[in-house]
Scaffold this active site. Structure first.
Site, PDB file in Angstrom:
ATOM      1  N   LYS A  18      14.086  -8.066  -6.680  1.00 39.52           N
ATOM      2  CA  LYS A  18      14.469  -7.211  -5.543  1.00 39.52           C
ATOM      3  C   LYS A  18      14.975  -8.006  -4.333  1.00 39.52           C
ATOM      4  CE  LYS A  18      11.705  -3.088  -6.433  1.00 39.52           C
ATOM      5  NZ  LYS A  18      10.757  -2.116  -5.887  1.00 39.52           N
ATOM      6  N   THR A  66      14.378  -4.264 -10.237  1.00 40.73           N
ATOM      7  CA  THR A  66      12.928  -4.256 -10.062  1.00 40.73           C
ATOM      8  C   THR A  66      12.385  -5.677 -10.111  1.00 40.73           C
ATOM      9  OG1 THR A  66      10.880  -3.168 -10.745  1.00 40.73           O
ATOM     10  CG2 THR A  66      12.369  -3.778 -12.520  1.00 40.73           C
ATOM     11  N   ALA A  87       6.118  -3.364  -1.374  1.00 41.40           N
ATOM     12  CA  ALA A  87       6.136  -1.911  -1.184  1.00 41.40           C
ATOM     13  C   ALA A  87       5.813  -1.556   0.264  1.00 41.40           C
ATOM     14  CB  ALA A  87       5.142  -1.250  -2.131  1.00 41.40           C
ATOM     15  N   ASP A  97      13.214   2.813  -2.056  1.00 34.57           N
ATOM     16  CA  ASP A  97      11.752   2.923  -2.222  1.00 34.57           C
ATOM     17  C   ASP A  97      11.099   3.603  -1.021  1.00 34.57           C
ATOM     18  OD1 ASP A  97      11.416   1.791  -4.752  1.00 34.57           O
ATOM     19  OD2 ASP A  97      11.355  -0.245  -3.958  1.00 34.57           O
ATOM     20  N   PHE A 132       9.658   3.125 -16.318  1.00 34.51           N
ATOM     21  CA  PHE A 132       9.759   4.540 -16.697  1.00 34.51           C
ATOM     22  C   PHE A 132      11.105   5.124 -16.263  1.00 34.51           C
ATOM     23  CE2 PHE A 132       5.211   3.696 -16.150  1.00 34.51           C
ATOM     24  CZ  PHE A 132       4.780   4.027 -17.429  1.00 34.51           C
TER      25      PHE A 132
HETATM   26  P1  NAP Z   1       2.830  -6.921  -3.887  1.00 34.66           P
HETATM   27  O1  NAP Z   1       4.120  -7.306  -3.277  1.00 34.66           O
HETATM   28  O2  NAP Z   1       2.164  -7.838  -4.848  1.00 34.66           O
HETATM   29  O3  NAP Z   1       1.801  -6.590  -2.680  1.00 34.66           O
HETATM   30  C1  NAP Z   1       0.469  -6.192  -2.930  1.00 34.66           C
HETATM   31  C2  NAP Z   1      -0.333  -6.209  -1.643  1.00 34.66           C
HETATM   32  O4  NAP Z   1      -1.686  -5.898  -1.973  1.00 34.66           O
HETATM   33  C3  NAP Z   1      -0.368  -7.586  -0.959  1.00 34.66           C
HETATM   34  O5  NAP Z   1      -0.535  -7.411   0.426  1.00 34.66           O
HETATM   35  C4  NAP Z   1      -1.634  -8.196  -1.591  1.00 34.66           C
HETATM   36  O6  NAP Z   1      -2.222  -9.196  -0.812  1.00 34.66           O
HETATM   37  C5  NAP Z   1      -2.540  -6.988  -1.580  1.00 34.66           C
HETATM   38  N1  NAP Z   1      -3.616  -7.139  -2.556  1.00 34.66           N
HETATM   39  C6  NAP Z   1      -3.503  -7.380  -3.876  1.00 34.66           C
HETATM   40  N2  NAP Z   1      -4.717  -7.429  -4.442  1.00 34.66           N
HETATM   41  C7  NAP Z   1      -5.620  -7.228  -3.443  1.00 34.66           C
HETATM   42  C8  NAP Z   1      -7.059  -7.206  -3.376  1.00 34.66           C
HETATM   43  N3  NAP Z   1      -7.789  -7.373  -4.475  1.00 34.66           N
HETATM   44  N4  NAP Z   1      -7.629  -7.000  -2.178  1.00 34.66           N
HETATM   45  C9  NAP Z   1      -6.886  -6.819  -1.069  1.00 34.66           C
HETATM   46  N5  NAP Z   1      -5.538  -6.849  -1.054  1.00 34.66           N
HETATM   47  C10 NAP Z   1      -4.907  -7.044  -2.234  1.00 34.66           C
HETATM   48  O7  NAP Z   1       2.957  -5.546  -4.673  1.00 34.66           O
HETATM   49  P2  NAP Z   1       3.888  -4.300  -4.265  1.00 34.66           P
HETATM   50  O8  NAP Z   1       5.174  -4.385  -4.995  1.00 34.66           O
HETATM   51  O9  NAP Z   1       3.888  -4.178  -2.781  1.00 34.66           O
HETATM   52  O10 NAP Z   1       3.073  -3.100  -4.942  1.00 34.66           O
HETATM   53  C11 NAP Z   1       1.848  -2.681  -4.394  1.00 34.66           C
HETATM   54  C12 NAP Z   1       1.364  -1.399  -5.060  1.00 34.66           C
HETATM   55  O11 NAP Z   1       2.309  -0.361  -4.864  1.00 34.66           O
HETATM   56  C13 NAP Z   1       1.180  -1.527  -6.581  1.00 34.66           C
HETATM   57  O12 NAP Z   1       0.051  -0.803  -6.937  1.00 34.66           O
HETATM   58  C14 NAP Z   1       2.410  -0.871  -7.146  1.00 34.66           C
HETATM   59  O13 NAP Z   1       2.168  -0.285  -8.406  1.00 34.66           O
HETATM   60  C15 NAP Z   1       2.683   0.199  -6.105  1.00 34.66           C
HETATM   61  N6  NAP Z   1       4.107   0.567  -6.041  1.00 34.66           N
HETATM   62  C16 NAP Z   1       4.422   1.865  -6.246  1.00 34.66           C
HETATM   63  C17 NAP Z   1       5.731   2.253  -6.180  1.00 34.66           C
HETATM   64  C18 NAP Z   1       6.069   3.706  -6.398  1.00 34.66           C
HETATM   65  O14 NAP Z   1       7.238   4.014  -6.623  1.00 34.66           O
HETATM   66  N7  NAP Z   1       5.098   4.591  -6.302  1.00 34.66           N
HETATM   67  C19 NAP Z   1       6.742   1.321  -5.906  1.00 34.66           C
HETATM   68  C20 NAP Z   1       6.375  -0.009  -5.685  1.00 34.66           C
HETATM   69  C21 NAP Z   1       5.044  -0.377  -5.769  1.00 34.66           C
HETATM   70  P3  NAP Z   1      -1.752 -10.742  -0.973  1.00 34.66           P
HETATM   71  O15 NAP Z   1      -0.374 -10.828  -0.386  1.00 34.66           O
HETATM   72  O16 NAP Z   1      -2.765 -11.487  -0.210  1.00 34.66           O
HETATM   73  O17 NAP Z   1      -1.763 -11.034  -2.452  1.00 34.66           O
END
Ligand code: NAP
Length: 293
Positions: A74, A70, A138, A110, A24
């Protein structure tokens, strides 16, 4: 709507990702350029991981003025940059590249974007205890920025023992005097934190994006004096935030983080004050028109 023409004066900005169709950022940055009457373009670049080095090496020769980075680049982009800010180095990830005449400087906006989204709601995280659910990319970014902002304690609860320990080690290296602890992930059990300070709960897992997802935290333990943040921005109000609101807790959606990471990048590149209201409106419009995947 302004008359926009690409001319010889047009400056090029963009985002490197793979895939990139979900972003976006173009809508948000175009709206900001338009508001400030800057004749710039912001383009999505679908950069295959195998081409990342060449793409980054092309930034200065092509005269590109600013780049966001992204998923999945990253972390992998770091070896191709000339310099990192302390926050990007500590996080181990870059989402914004500042371009000078001969240098590429990696920033991570971020985490700071998240902290700004707290301040926007008059929440100063300094002195707060923080419980972060999840230990992915994140979580890393926001934890480093929260430590810079002076939180008193961070507790990480995540399902992968290696990843949560690695995050705790990274945070202890960054802020050796801070209290950092880790716990296993449990959506039913008692919260792994007892705090006299005001508590900030942050969901950094994707739980809440899909209908039917379990709540990442048992709402019966949420106190009315907590601040509950979700990094998810689609939906803007997740089931966790709805449950927290019901209890009377202050809630923060991921939209603010998305907005402010972009606003900070905009300022780094253009040295202009970002038109935050207009950027938010553009994001909301883009999100409302986007299909859920
Ligand atoms: P990521 O690197 O894939 O990390 C996700 C985390 O959630 C990991 O610790 C993962 O565990 C855990 N997880 C995933 N599925 C799960 C489940 N079913 N039960 C328990 N734990 C679970 O992703 P990320 O980049 O950090 O993003 C995480 C969230 O933040 C997403 O929803 C994304 O949309 C959001 N986000 C928002 C922004 C913003 O600007 N607002 C920016 C970045 C990200 P494992 O390591 O064990 O898989």
């Amino acid at each position: 709507m302004r008359q926009f023409k690409v001319t010889g004066q047009t400056q090029v900005f963009g985002i490197f990702g793979h895939p990139i169709t979900h972003t976006f950022s173009p809508q948000m940055h175009f709206a900001a350029f338009e508001a400030l009457d800057l004749q710039n373009v912001y383009l999505p670049f679908d950069v295959h991981p195998k081409q990342l080095k060449k793409a980054v090496e092309s930034i200065i020769p092509l005269g590109i003025k600013g780049v966001n980075v992204t998923i999945p680049h990253k972390e992998n982009v770091i070896p191709y940059l000339d310099q990192l800010t302390p926050e990007a180095r500590a996080t181990g990830a870059v989402n914004t590249i500042e371009i000078t005449s001969d240098r590429l400087i990696g920033h991570n906006t971020d985490g700071l974007g998240f902290v700004k989204s707290l301040f926007e709601k008059n929440i100063d995280p300094c002195g707060m205890s923080v419980l972060i659910i999840g230990s992915g990319g994140a979580a890393k970014g926001i934890a480093i920025s929260l430590l810079s902002a002076g939180v008193s304690e961070i507790v990480i609860t995540a399902r992968n023992p290696k990843k949560r320990e690695a995050l705790a080690t990274r945070l202890r290296d960054y802020a050796p005097k801070s209290k950092i602890s880790v716990f296993g992930f449990n959506t039913e059990g008692t919260p792994p934190i007892r705090s006299k300070q005001p508590l900030l709960l942050v969901n950094s897992t994707p739980l809440g994006m899909q209908p039917g997802d379990p709540l990442p935290f048992p709402p019966k333990y949420i106190d009315p004096d907590w601040v509950v943040a979700d990094l998810i921005y689609r939906p803007n109000e997740t089931p966790l935030l709805i449950a927290a609101k019901k209890v009377g807790a202050e809630t923060i959606s991921g939209l603010g983080m998305l907005l402010y990471q972009g606003a900070i990048a905009f300022e780094i590149w253009t040295k202009e004050k970002p038109p935050v209201k207009i950027m938010r409106k553009a994001l909301l419009q883009a999100l409302s028109g986007a299909k859920l995947t």
